[in-house]
Design an enzyme around this catalytic site. Structure first.
Site, PDB file in Angstrom:
ATOM      1  N   CYS A  22       0.702  -1.497   0.461  1.00  0.00           N
ATOM      2  CA  CYS A  22      -0.070  -0.134   0.382  1.00  0.00           C
ATOM      3  C   CYS A  22       0.804   1.565  -0.003  1.00  0.00           C
ATOM      4  CB  CYS A  22      -0.656  -0.262   1.597  1.00  0.00           C
ATOM      5  SG  CYS A  22      -1.717   1.331   1.393  1.00  0.00           S
ATOM      6  N   CYS A  37      -0.307   3.854   2.244  1.00  0.00           N
ATOM      7  CA  CYS A  37      -0.155   3.082   3.215  1.00  0.00           C
ATOM      8  C   CYS A  37       1.379   3.915   3.803  1.00  0.00           C
ATOM      9  CB  CYS A  37      -0.450   2.718   4.055  1.00  0.00           C
ATOM     10  SG  CYS A  37      -2.036   2.160   3.532  1.00  0.00           S
ATOM     11  N   ASP A  38       2.125   3.765   3.322  1.00  0.00           N
ATOM     12  CA  ASP A  38       3.574   3.371   3.621  1.00  0.00           C
ATOM     13  C   ASP A  38       4.381   4.432   3.024  1.00  0.00           C
ATOM     14  OD1 ASP A  38       2.439   1.651   5.968  1.00  0.00           O
ATOM     15  OD2 ASP A  38       2.895  -0.043   4.482  1.00  0.00           O
TER      16      ASP A  38
END
Length: 307
Positions: free
Chosen positions: A132, A135-136
């Site tokens: 992701c 997300c990261d």
């Protein structure tokens, strides 16, 4: 006979459980052998509101579970073998347990990221391997990143990651990309993206719990090399966890549950879907939690209409 059964314990299922438990609906939540959803595979979560210093993914999920349990939600661990939705009450069969009958059902079984299934991949998820970018990506500011994949999602993630990384390299096993022309053009016109085509990923290289590279083999020459990288983003798609439904609920061509616009209602009255099992666009913890709230409210209104 239960009023409602919730399948899944990611942000969507646990939020639904919190709302329904507070409404004295006594929800029963079925959690698999690895509860908590995809968020338990990540380390720091910095984009969930209310945590200015971030929070570990597993801790966030445990907090949500504790909150639901505090208000009276009941948790049962086990595999859901099948559900019978042709008549009401619905029947849920959990491996090793007796059949459960419920007036309503909330499906929040999520979607699983497709993985390469190569050595070093699974054990380094959260340690440099991610599925992701939104997300990261922030954690790789100024770092070298590899994106594996050739579809629209890979091109989108590669473009997004150039906001943070010093270098983004796309690795794809073929020379031709599967992505749409507009997505290909955006990526190819981005000067921060480099390309390693005809490269088959063979192994994630890591030392001291930190990813250092990706071992690949050229599909034309057979030559192997290690591409240096601080992070590897696997972008080869997701698979919604809907196989156990046996086509009883209407899904799209990819298997994601179709809900009525603006609701969590499925094609079967009394059955609701929330989280990534019905969302292949956003796939964020906060949007999943929001849809879990919607499912709980939709479920409560449905039961009130039948009272």
């Amino acid at each position: 006979m239960y009023k409602t059964v919730i399948l899944g314990t990611g942000p969507a299922g646990l939020t639904a459980a919190i709302y329904l438990a507070r409404a004295n609906m006594n929800p029963v939540v079925i959690e698999g052998p690895e509860p908590g959803g995809q968020l338990t595979l990540t380390t720091d979560v910095e984009n969930f509101p209310g945590f200015p210093d971030g929070i570990m993914g597993r801790e966030l999920m445990q907090n949500m579970r504790d909150q639901a349990e505090h208000f009276g939600a009941k948790f049962i661990r086990g595999w859901v073998k099948k559900v019978e939705l042709s008549n009401s009450p619905f029947i849920v069969t959990v491996e090793g347990l007796e059949e459960m009958k419920t007036q309503t059902l909330i499906i929040s079984t999520g979607a699983s990221a497709k993985l390469l299934n190569i050595p070093g991949e699974k054990e380094n998820i959260g340690r440099g391997v991610s599925t992701c970018a939104t997300c990261d990506g922030f954690f790789f500011r100024g770092k070298k990143i590899i994106v594996v994949g050739g579809g629209d999602s890979a091109m989108e993630e590669a473009n997004f990651l150039t906001k943070f990384a010093s270098e983004v390299r796309v690795v794809h096993r073929r020379n031709e990309l599967r992505a749409s022309k507009i997505m290909q053009d955006r990526a190819r016109n981005n000067p921060s993206i480099t390309w390693s085509l005809h490269c088959i990923p063979e192994e994630v290289i890591a030392t001291d719990k930190r990813v250092t590279g990706l071992k690949v083999k050229n599909s034309d020459t057979g030559k192997e090399e290690i591409l240096e990288s601080d992070g590897i983003f696997i972008a080869i798609g997701h698979r919604p966890n809907t196989a156990f439904l046996d086509n009883q609920v209407k899904t799209d061509d990819l298997g994601y549950i179709i809900v009525n616009p603006g609701t969590t209602e499925t094609s079967i009255p009394g059955v609701f879907a929330c989280g990534d099992v019905q969302d292949h666009k956003y796939r964020q913890a906060i949007t999943a939690a929001g849809s879990g709230c919607m499912a709980a409210l939709d479920c409560e209104r449905y039961l009130d209409s039948k009272a």
